[in-house]
Design a protein around this motif. Structure first.
Motif, PDB file in Angstrom:
ATOM      1  N   GLN A   1     -65.715  59.143 -41.900  1.00  0.00           N
ATOM      2  CA  GLN A   1     -64.520  59.962 -42.088  1.00  0.00           C
ATOM      3  C   GLN A   1     -64.434  60.509 -43.506  1.00  0.00           C
ATOM      4  OE1 GLN A   1     -61.186  57.547 -40.913  1.00  0.00           O
ATOM      5  NE2 GLN A   1     -61.695  57.625 -38.725  1.00  0.00           N
ATOM      6  N   GLU A   2     -64.791  59.678 -44.485  1.00  0.00           N
ATOM      7  CA  GLU A   2     -64.784  60.142 -45.875  1.00  0.00           C
ATOM      8  C   GLU A   2     -65.817  61.245 -46.071  1.00  0.00           C
ATOM      9  OE1 GLU A   2     -62.842  59.771 -48.231  1.00  0.00           O
ATOM     10  OE2 GLU A   2     -61.768  57.877 -47.995  1.00  0.00           O
ATOM     11  N   ALA A   3     -66.973  61.110 -45.406  1.00  0.00           N
ATOM     12  CA  ALA A   3     -68.019  62.135 -45.501  1.00  0.00           C
ATOM     13  C   ALA A   3     -67.526  63.453 -44.919  1.00  0.00           C
ATOM     14  CB  ALA A   3     -69.272  61.673 -44.759  1.00  0.00           C
ATOM     15  N   THR A   4     -66.845  63.385 -43.775  1.00  0.00           N
ATOM     16  CA  THR A   4     -66.302  64.590 -43.144  1.00  0.00           C
ATOM     17  C   THR A   4     -65.256  65.253 -44.040  1.00  0.00           C
ATOM     18  OG1 THR A   4     -66.663  63.685 -40.922  1.00  0.00           O
ATOM     19  CG2 THR A   4     -65.060  65.481 -41.128  1.00  0.00           C
ATOM     20  N   ALA A   5     -64.364  64.429 -44.612  1.00  0.00           N
ATOM     21  CA  ALA A   5     -63.320  64.951 -45.494  1.00  0.00           C
ATOM     22  C   ALA A   5     -63.926  65.620 -46.734  1.00  0.00           C
ATOM     23  CB  ALA A   5     -62.382  63.830 -45.906  1.00  0.00           C
ATOM     24  N   LEU A   6     -65.005  65.041 -47.253  1.00  0.00           N
ATOM     25  CA  LEU A   6     -65.659  65.613 -48.429  1.00  0.00           C
ATOM     26  C   LEU A   6     -66.289  66.969 -48.100  1.00  0.00           C
ATOM     27  CD1 LEU A   6     -67.545  62.882 -50.517  1.00  0.00           C
ATOM     28  CD2 LEU A   6     -66.080  64.705 -51.361  1.00  0.00           C
ATOM     29  N   ARG A   7     -66.915  67.065 -46.929  1.00  0.00           N
ATOM     30  CA  ARG A   7     -67.521  68.340 -46.529  1.00  0.00           C
ATOM     31  C   ARG A   7     -66.451  69.419 -46.384  1.00  0.00           C
ATOM     32  NH1 ARG A   7     -70.884  65.001 -43.197  1.00  0.00           N
ATOM     33  NH2 ARG A   7     -73.024  64.992 -44.003  1.00  0.00           N
ATOM     34  N   GLN A   8     -65.333  69.052 -45.797  1.00  0.00           N
ATOM     35  CA  GLN A   8     -64.254  70.014 -45.622  1.00  0.00           C
ATOM     36  C   GLN A   8     -63.717  70.475 -46.979  1.00  0.00           C
ATOM     37  OE1 GLN A   8     -61.529  67.815 -43.153  1.00  0.00           O
ATOM     38  NE2 GLN A   8     -62.600  68.325 -41.243  1.00  0.00           N
ATOM     39  N   ALA A   9     -63.609  69.526 -47.917  1.00  0.00           N
ATOM     40  CA  ALA A   9     -63.138  69.875 -49.261  1.00  0.00           C
ATOM     41  C   ALA A   9     -64.168  70.731 -49.987  1.00  0.00           C
ATOM     42  CB  ALA A   9     -62.849  68.602 -50.046  1.00  0.00           C
ATOM     43  N   ALA A  10     -65.454  70.442 -49.737  1.00  0.00           N
ATOM     44  CA  ALA A  10     -66.529  71.201 -50.384  1.00  0.00           C
ATOM     45  C   ALA A  10     -66.511  72.667 -49.958  1.00  0.00           C
ATOM     46  CB  ALA A  10     -67.882  70.572 -50.055  1.00  0.00           C
ATOM     47  N   ASP A  11     -66.169  72.923 -48.694  1.00  0.00           N
ATOM     48  CA  ASP A  11     -66.124  74.300 -48.187  1.00  0.00           C
ATOM     49  C   ASP A  11     -65.072  75.140 -48.909  1.00  0.00           C
ATOM     50  OD1 ASP A  11     -68.129  73.735 -46.419  1.00  0.00           O
ATOM     51  OD2 ASP A  11     -66.794  73.277 -44.744  1.00  0.00           O
ATOM     52  N   LYS A  12     -64.071  74.465 -49.473  1.00  0.00           N
ATOM     53  CA  LYS A  12     -62.993  75.170 -50.170  1.00  0.00           C
ATOM     54  C   LYS A  12     -63.211  75.198 -51.685  1.00  0.00           C
ATOM     55  CE  LYS A  12     -59.702  73.576 -46.670  1.00  0.00           C
ATOM     56  NZ  LYS A  12     -58.479  72.765 -46.428  1.00  0.00           N
ATOM     57  N   GLN A  13     -64.241  74.501 -52.141  1.00  0.00           N
ATOM     58  CA  GLN A  13     -64.519  74.396 -53.576  1.00  0.00           C
ATOM     59  C   GLN A  13     -65.221  75.664 -54.068  1.00  0.00           C
ATOM     60  OE1 GLN A  13     -64.411  73.726 -57.061  1.00  0.00           O
ATOM     61  NE2 GLN A  13     -63.911  71.744 -56.093  1.00  0.00           N
ATOM     62  N   MET A  14     -64.660  76.307 -55.121  1.00  0.00           N
ATOM     63  CA  MET A  14     -65.213  77.541 -55.654  1.00  0.00           C
ATOM     64  C   MET A  14     -66.360  77.290 -56.624  1.00  0.00           C
ATOM     65  SD  MET A  14     -63.411  79.670 -54.019  1.00  0.00           S
ATOM     66  CE  MET A  14     -63.903  81.203 -54.824  1.00  0.00           C
ATOM     67  N   ASP A  15     -66.288  76.186 -57.351  1.00  0.00           N
ATOM     68  CA  ASP A  15     -67.329  75.865 -58.322  1.00  0.00           C
ATOM     69  C   ASP A  15     -68.582  75.393 -57.592  1.00  0.00           C
ATOM     70  OD1 ASP A  15     -68.836  73.840 -60.141  1.00  0.00           O
ATOM     71  OD2 ASP A  15     -67.560  74.969 -61.526  1.00  0.00           O
ATOM     72  N   GLU A  16     -69.675  76.089 -57.780  1.00  0.00           N
ATOM     73  CA  GLU A  16     -70.914  75.795 -57.048  1.00  0.00           C
ATOM     74  C   GLU A  16     -71.462  74.400 -57.377  1.00  0.00           C
ATOM     75  OE1 GLU A  16     -75.407  77.643 -56.342  1.00  0.00           O
ATOM     76  OE2 GLU A  16     -73.917  78.757 -57.503  1.00  0.00           O
ATOM     77  N   LYS A  17     -71.408  74.034 -58.649  1.00  0.00           N
ATOM     78  CA  LYS A  17     -71.921  72.722 -59.058  1.00  0.00           C
ATOM     79  C   LYS A  17     -71.111  71.590 -58.422  1.00  0.00           C
ATOM     80  CE  LYS A  17     -73.227  70.107 -63.193  1.00  0.00           C
ATOM     81  NZ  LYS A  17     -73.218  70.107 -64.685  1.00  0.00           N
ATOM     82  N   GLU A  18     -69.782  71.748 -58.438  1.00  0.00           N
ATOM     83  CA  GLU A  18     -68.910  70.750 -57.818  1.00  0.00           C
ATOM     84  C   GLU A  18     -69.153  70.683 -56.319  1.00  0.00           C
ATOM     85  OE1 GLU A  18     -66.614  68.535 -58.839  1.00  0.00           O
ATOM     86  OE2 GLU A  18     -67.069  68.903 -60.951  1.00  0.00           O
ATOM     87  N   ARG A  19     -69.340  71.840 -55.703  1.00  0.00           N
ATOM     88  CA  ARG A  19     -69.569  71.897 -54.253  1.00  0.00           C
ATOM     89  C   ARG A  19     -70.856  71.171 -53.874  1.00  0.00           C
ATOM     90  NH1 ARG A  19     -68.820  76.862 -53.828  1.00  0.00           N
ATOM     91  NH2 ARG A  19     -70.981  77.621 -53.796  1.00  0.00           N
ATOM     92  N   GLU A  20     -71.916  71.394 -54.649  1.00  0.00           N
ATOM     93  CA  GLU A  20     -73.197  70.730 -54.383  1.00  0.00           C
ATOM     94  C   GLU A  20     -73.058  69.205 -54.498  1.00  0.00           C
ATOM     95  OE1 GLU A  20     -76.096  71.681 -53.356  1.00  0.00           O
ATOM     96  OE2 GLU A  20     -75.663  73.827 -53.246  1.00  0.00           O
ATOM     97  N   GLN A  21     -72.314  68.754 -55.519  1.00  0.00           N
ATOM     98  CA  GLN A  21     -72.117  67.309 -55.711  1.00  0.00           C
ATOM     99  C   GLN A  21     -71.337  66.712 -54.557  1.00  0.00           C
ATOM    100  OE1 GLN A  21     -73.449  65.296 -58.202  1.00  0.00           O
ATOM    101  NE2 GLN A  21     -72.692  63.714 -56.801  1.00  0.00           N
ATOM    102  N   MET A  22     -70.331  67.427 -54.075  1.00  0.00           N
ATOM    103  CA  MET A  22     -69.527  66.932 -52.954  1.00  0.00           C
ATOM    104  C   MET A  22     -70.359  66.827 -51.684  1.00  0.00           C
ATOM    105  SD  MET A  22     -66.039  69.048 -53.839  1.00  0.00           S
ATOM    106  CE  MET A  22     -64.944  68.353 -52.600  1.00  0.00           C
ATOM    107  N   TRP A  23     -71.209  67.800 -51.442  1.00  0.00           N
ATOM    108  CA  TRP A  23     -72.094  67.731 -50.270  1.00  0.00           C
ATOM    109  C   TRP A  23     -73.072  66.553 -50.396  1.00  0.00           C
ATOM    110  CZ3 TRP A  23     -73.210  73.712 -50.216  1.00  0.00           C
ATOM    111  CH2 TRP A  23     -72.206  74.351 -49.471  1.00  0.00           C
ATOM    112  N   LYS A  24     -73.580  66.382 -51.613  1.00  0.00           N
ATOM    113  CA  LYS A  24     -74.498  65.263 -51.864  1.00  0.00           C
ATOM    114  C   LYS A  24     -73.810  63.928 -51.608  1.00  0.00           C
ATOM    115  CE  LYS A  24     -77.417  63.287 -55.498  1.00  0.00           C
ATOM    116  NZ  LYS A  24     -77.839  63.414 -56.931  1.00  0.00           N
ATOM    117  N   ASP A  25     -72.571  63.791 -52.094  1.00  0.00           N
ATOM    118  CA  ASP A  25     -71.812  62.550 -51.883  1.00  0.00           C
ATOM    119  C   ASP A  25     -71.512  62.335 -50.395  1.00  0.00           C
ATOM    120  OD1 ASP A  25     -71.809  62.020 -54.566  1.00  0.00           O
ATOM    121  OD2 ASP A  25     -69.791  62.816 -54.926  1.00  0.00           O
TER     122      ASP A  25
END
Length: 333
Positions: free
Chosen positions: A261-285
């Motif tokens: 569930q945490e992984a799913t929530a992170l992916r959903q948050a990553a889709d809304k993240q504008m910063d590319e570096k932050e988005r990549e880290q969230m997907w990795k996590d």
């Protein structure tokens, strides 16, 4: 204090866990990520509850190596030598109870991984004491006689203002681990404070005495008892899971689902993240959490571990017996 509630450890009005009901810990996303990365766990143990001037004095003498190590007070003052210790204990004893079984002090141990900086440990322990025991007096000393640096703290049980004695429970010990882990991270030592269930660990840590006996090749009484109980169950053909073992398995399923569930929530948050570096880290996590949910060990009780070992031994002997028969049959032909 970062991720944690800014509540003191000694919150006497906090709701306690009910005896007989399982103790559950809701982990933050950051804590689950630490568990998935395999970060070292913060080690906090309550060694004893000394009683009276004699008991508290003995504990202080032990942690100070009979006065050769200075004790650091909650005020920052250093207590040097046994005479200064005795003077401090006399001051503390005004608030000691007269009952023979009274807990007048708490002897707590804080440990860091091998190679950790002793000054980082000192600062982390001081911060932990200030946050966890703001109304209590305490002293501590750093020991470096083992691979992992550790600190011994003696806390006076009765507080200054509230005049109440704290009664540490299982939940309190976990919150104390969280406080220590965060204080350690502030000093550059990455520590986690996740539960065994959240890491797929079922059996409790081996007591120091049991460990030392095993090192000497001696089987401790508690181990012998477990083996004997398993033997008796096997004689009766009892291979069934016990209720608590089923509950542990169910808890393991819930923990795995929590990581997903945490992984799913992170992916959903990553889709809304504008910063590319932050988005990549969230997907990795998110990938890390999902991977850990799949690879997390299935916990076992001591009883299950012994049964599994005994079953493997039975199978091993059967294979050896069959091979011996095959050799004998080959010789006869």
């Amino acid at each position: 204090m970062g991720e944690m509630d800014e509540k003191p450890f000694l919150d006497f009005h906090r709701m306690r866990t009910v005896k007989g009901q399982p103790f559950h810990i809701n982990l933050s996303r950051a804590e689950r990520l630490r568990a998935a990365r395999g970060v070292h766990q913060a080690i906090v143990k309550v060694r004893s509850f000394p009683h009276g001037i004699k008991g508290v004095g003995k504990a202080m003498s032990y942690i100070s190596r009979k006065g050769t190590l200075p004790l650091e007070k909650d005020t920052g003052e250093l207590i040097k030598g046994l005479e200064e210790q005795r003077e401090l204990i006399r001051d503390w004893s005004v608030d000691f109870d007269k009952r023979k079984d009274s807990r007048d002090g708490a002897h707590i141990i804080f440990s860091m991984p091998p190679g950790s900086d002793s000054e980082a440990l000192r600062k982390a322990v001081r911060a932990t004491g200030a946050r966890a025991f703001p109304d209590n007096e305490w002293v501590f000393a750093i020991h470096q006689d083992k691979k992992h640096p550790h600190a011994h703290m003696i806390v006076k049980m009765r507080g200054r203002e509230q005049q109440l004695k704290f009664d540490p429970r299982k939940a309190d010990l976990h919150w104390l681990r969280e406080i220590f882990a965060e204080a350690a991270r502030e000093q550059g030592v990455e520590l986690a404070a996740s539960s065994r269930a959240a890491r797929g660990v079922g059996r409790k840590g081996i007591r120091q005495a049991v460990y030392q006996l095993r090192q000497k090749g001696i089987r401790a009484k508690v181990v012998k008892q477990t083996v004997q109980e398993v033997i008796e169950e096997l004689k009766k053909g009892d291979w069934k899971e016990k209720p608590w073992e089923k509950a542990m398995k169910e808890r393991n399923k819930l923990e795995r689902e929590a990581y997903r569930q945490e992984a799913t929530a992170l992916r959903q948050a990553a889709d809304k993240q504008m910063d590319e570096k932050e988005r990549e880290q969230m997907w990795k996590d998110a990938r890390l959490l999902e991977s850990f949910s799949q690879s997390m060990p299935t916990p076992k009780t001591k009883r299950q571990a012994v049964k599994e070992w005994m079953w493997q031994e039975i199978q091993k002997k059967r294979r050896e017996k069959n091979r011996a028969k095959e050799r004998d049959n080959g010789l006869e032909r």
